[in-house]
Design a protein around this motif. Structure first.
Motif, PDB file in Angstrom:
ATOM      1  N   PHE A  71       0.834  -1.202   0.000  1.00 61.59           N
ATOM      2  CA  PHE A  71       0.000   0.000   0.000  1.00 61.59           C
ATOM      3  C   PHE A  71       0.867   1.248   0.000  1.00 61.59           C
ATOM      4  CE2 PHE A  71       0.788  -0.947   4.423  1.00 61.59           C
ATOM      5  CZ  PHE A  71       0.855   0.286   5.056  1.00 61.59           C
ATOM      6  N   TYR A 125      -5.954  12.160   3.167  1.00 60.27           N
ATOM      7  CA  TYR A 125      -5.066  10.998   3.172  1.00 60.27           C
ATOM      8  C   TYR A 125      -5.505  10.085   2.038  1.00 60.27           C
ATOM      9  CZ  TYR A 125      -2.078   7.275   4.912  1.00 60.27           C
ATOM     10  OH  TYR A 125      -1.096   6.326   5.022  1.00 60.27           O
ATOM     11  N   ARG A 180      -5.061   6.636   0.068  1.00 62.45           N
ATOM     12  CA  ARG A 180      -4.539   5.297   0.362  1.00 62.45           C
ATOM     13  C   ARG A 180      -4.706   4.361  -0.846  1.00 62.45           C
ATOM     14  NH1 ARG A 180      -3.485   1.955   4.774  1.00 62.45           N
ATOM     15  NH2 ARG A 180      -2.108   3.663   5.342  1.00 62.45           N
ATOM     16  N   TYR A 234      -1.708  12.287  13.589  1.00 62.19           N
ATOM     17  CA  TYR A 234      -1.743  10.831  13.691  1.00 62.19           C
ATOM     18  C   TYR A 234      -1.488  10.335  15.117  1.00 62.19           C
ATOM     19  CZ  TYR A 234       0.038   6.048  12.933  1.00 62.19           C
ATOM     20  OH  TYR A 234       0.267   4.690  12.999  1.00 62.19           O
ATOM     21  N   LYS A 251       6.757  -1.590   1.095  1.00 64.20           N
ATOM     22  CA  LYS A 251       5.643  -1.107   1.929  1.00 64.20           C
ATOM     23  C   LYS A 251       4.532  -2.155   1.832  1.00 64.20           C
ATOM     24  CE  LYS A 251       3.366   3.111   3.316  1.00 64.20           C
ATOM     25  NZ  LYS A 251       3.799   3.052   4.719  1.00 64.20           N
ATOM     26  N   TYR A 263       3.638  -4.850   8.734  1.00 60.40           N
ATOM     27  CA  TYR A 263       2.918  -4.123   9.777  1.00 60.40           C
ATOM     28  C   TYR A 263       2.317  -5.047  10.835  1.00 60.40           C
ATOM     29  CZ  TYR A 263       3.920  -0.053   7.050  1.00 60.40           C
ATOM     30  OH  TYR A 263       4.608   0.941   6.394  1.00 60.40           O
ATOM     31  N   THR A 323       4.466   9.878   6.449  1.00 61.20           N
ATOM     32  CA  THR A 323       3.356  10.622   5.853  1.00 61.20           C
ATOM     33  C   THR A 323       2.306  10.892   6.914  1.00 61.20           C
ATOM     34  OG1 THR A 323       3.798   9.666   3.714  1.00 61.20           O
ATOM     35  CG2 THR A 323       1.584  10.550   4.048  1.00 61.20           C
ATOM     36  N   ALA A 324       1.929   9.850   7.640  1.00 57.11           N
ATOM     37  CA  ALA A 324       0.947  10.028   8.707  1.00 57.11           C
ATOM     38  C   ALA A 324       1.572  10.792   9.875  1.00 57.11           C
ATOM     39  CB  ALA A 324       0.413   8.676   9.169  1.00 57.11           C
TER      40      ALA A 324
HETATM   41  C1  COI Z   1       1.888   6.485   6.563  1.00 57.58           C
HETATM   42  O1  COI Z   1       2.755   7.055   7.210  1.00 57.58           O
HETATM   43  O2  COI Z   1       1.100   7.120   5.866  1.00 57.58           O
HETATM   44  C2  COI Z   1       1.776   5.029   6.547  1.00 57.58           C
HETATM   45  O3  COI Z   1       1.420   4.510   5.527  1.00 57.58           O
HETATM   46  C3  COI Z   1       1.989   4.251   7.761  1.00 57.58           C
HETATM   47  C4  COI Z   1       0.682   3.801   8.325  1.00 57.58           C
HETATM   48  C5  COI Z   1       0.794   2.424   8.834  1.00 57.58           C
HETATM   49  C6  COI Z   1       0.199   4.742   9.361  1.00 57.58           C
END
Ligand code: COI
Length: 361
Positions: free
Chosen positions: A72, A150, A152, A181, A206, A211, A308-309
């Motif tokens: 992702f 955001y 995704r 976040y 990624k 995770y 990013t988050a």
């Molecule tokens: C992000 O930082 O946007 C990510 O994809 C990590 C996510 C698991 C919070």
């Protein structure tokens, strides 16, 4: 709103057609409810709309649901004062997504399709009122509490069972409005014994499976009163790698800013790379190298994580083997704050985008 499932109504769904060697693209619009209409609904009705937007007929049994063979991206779009919206470095996300799919031996999603679909995704949802409007009040705290979109994108396998690799993957793009976040009363981190990534493994991709351990370690850390968890390397068990969903930086007494060098166990973060560029632009010596927990304990004066988050989030202390090492008297450090100000300012358009990082939608 923090990370959430209040999804936008329009999503993008593509599937690779192995016979034709092309991607079949479609737009999936769960409903035409505008944000204004949704906001006027009672909580139960609104929750049902959101739940419906998170349903899509995809194969139940497949490499992603059975073996976590999926990857992702996390990407953000930011509203500007002039009413425009810009995505931050989407070319980097497109490339990383391509590399992740290739790394999972799936047909990689072309970068130009990724960019086109991401822009179109934002345009379609913006037409229904779903992109947050710029709020000048965000400037007061350097956009710390500001909203963004955001985005995704993710890969999901076709129906399959047994060990194998995806030949006809789906690529889906969905999104929500988000703000900060990390939540919690402190910004303490703890070193975990768990291992996130091993040499020759998938730490650089990624992918969903990375995770799993992150989620377990983060839960343990939170239950013990910490905000974040930090992983050490699998071989020597002493070099810092990264957090549960973020890269990490240490400023040493000498002034040097150190972040673990990329390799097959570290996620090549786009905020990480942006923070390095910004710090160098400010005349800071930045080194990508191995850094041991012992060196951190002795020499570190400031620590922050990037993602990013996560944005650029200060870490007040790191606890290792029961001993807490406190940085900068628990106050956010100056360098992290400066990087964050330049980064956020660029993203929200209050600082000139001298590096050409923003793509206007
Ligand atoms: C992000 O930082 O946007 C990510 O994809 C990590 C996510 C698991 C919070």
């Amino acid at each position: 709103m923090a990370f959430n499932l209040a999804m936008y109504p329009v999503s993008y769904v593509a599937q690779f057609n192995p016979a034709a060697g092309t991607w079949d693209e479609q737009w999936f619009q769960a409903d035409s409810i505008t944000l204004a209409e949704l906001s006027a609904m009672d909580d139960a009705k609104r929750a049902e709309v959101y739940a419906q937007r998170n349903r899509f007929p995809l194969p139940l049994v497949n490499y992603t649901t059975q073996y976590a063979l999926g990857c992702f991206e996390g990407m953000k779009a930011y509203p500007h004062k002039d009413g425009s919206l810009s995505i931050f470095r989407p070319d980097r996300n497109a490339k990383r997504f391509y590399d992740s799919m290739k790394g999972l031996y799936a047909p990689p999603f072309p970068e130009d399709l990724y960019l086109k679909a991401s822009v179109e995704f934002l345009k379609r949802n913006r037409e229904l009122g779903y992109v947050p409007a710029y709020d000048p009040a965000w400037e007061k705290d350097n956009f710390a509490g500001a909203s963004a979109v955001y985005v995704r994108p993710f890969m999901y396998s076709e129906g399959a069972i047994g060990i194998g690799s995806s030949k006809a993957p789906y690529v889906i793009i969905c999104g929500t409005t988000v703000s900060s976040y990390f939540k919690g009363a402190n910004s303490k981190a703890v070193i975990t014994d768990r291992i996130r990534a091993t040499p020759k493994g998938t730490g650089w991709i990624k992918c969903a499976s990375n995770y799993v351990v992150s989620s377990l370690a983060k839960k343990e850390a939170e239950e013990a009163g910490f905000m974040e968890v930090i992983f050490l390397d699998a071989t020597d068990r002493k070099y810092i790698e990264e957090g549960s969903s973020c890269n990490i930086f240490f400023r040493l007494k000498s002034g040097e800013l150190v972040t673990p060098a990329l390799g097959d166990t570290i996620l090549p973060g786009i905020t990480r790379s942006s923070a390095i560029d910004i710090a160098r632009g400010e005349g800071v010596k930045v080194t990508e190298r191995k850094i041991s927990i012992q060196e951190v304990a002795k020499k570190c004066v400031e620590c922050f994580v990037t993602g990013t988050a996560a944005g650029v989030t200060p870490i007040e202390s790191v606890t290792w083997k029961g001993k807490e090492y406190v940085f900068n008297g628990r106050k956010p450090g100056e360098l992290g704050a400066k990087i964050q100000a330049i980064l956020k300012g660029t993203q929200y358009g209050s600082v000139e985008d001298s590096r050409g990082w923003n793509l206007t939608v």
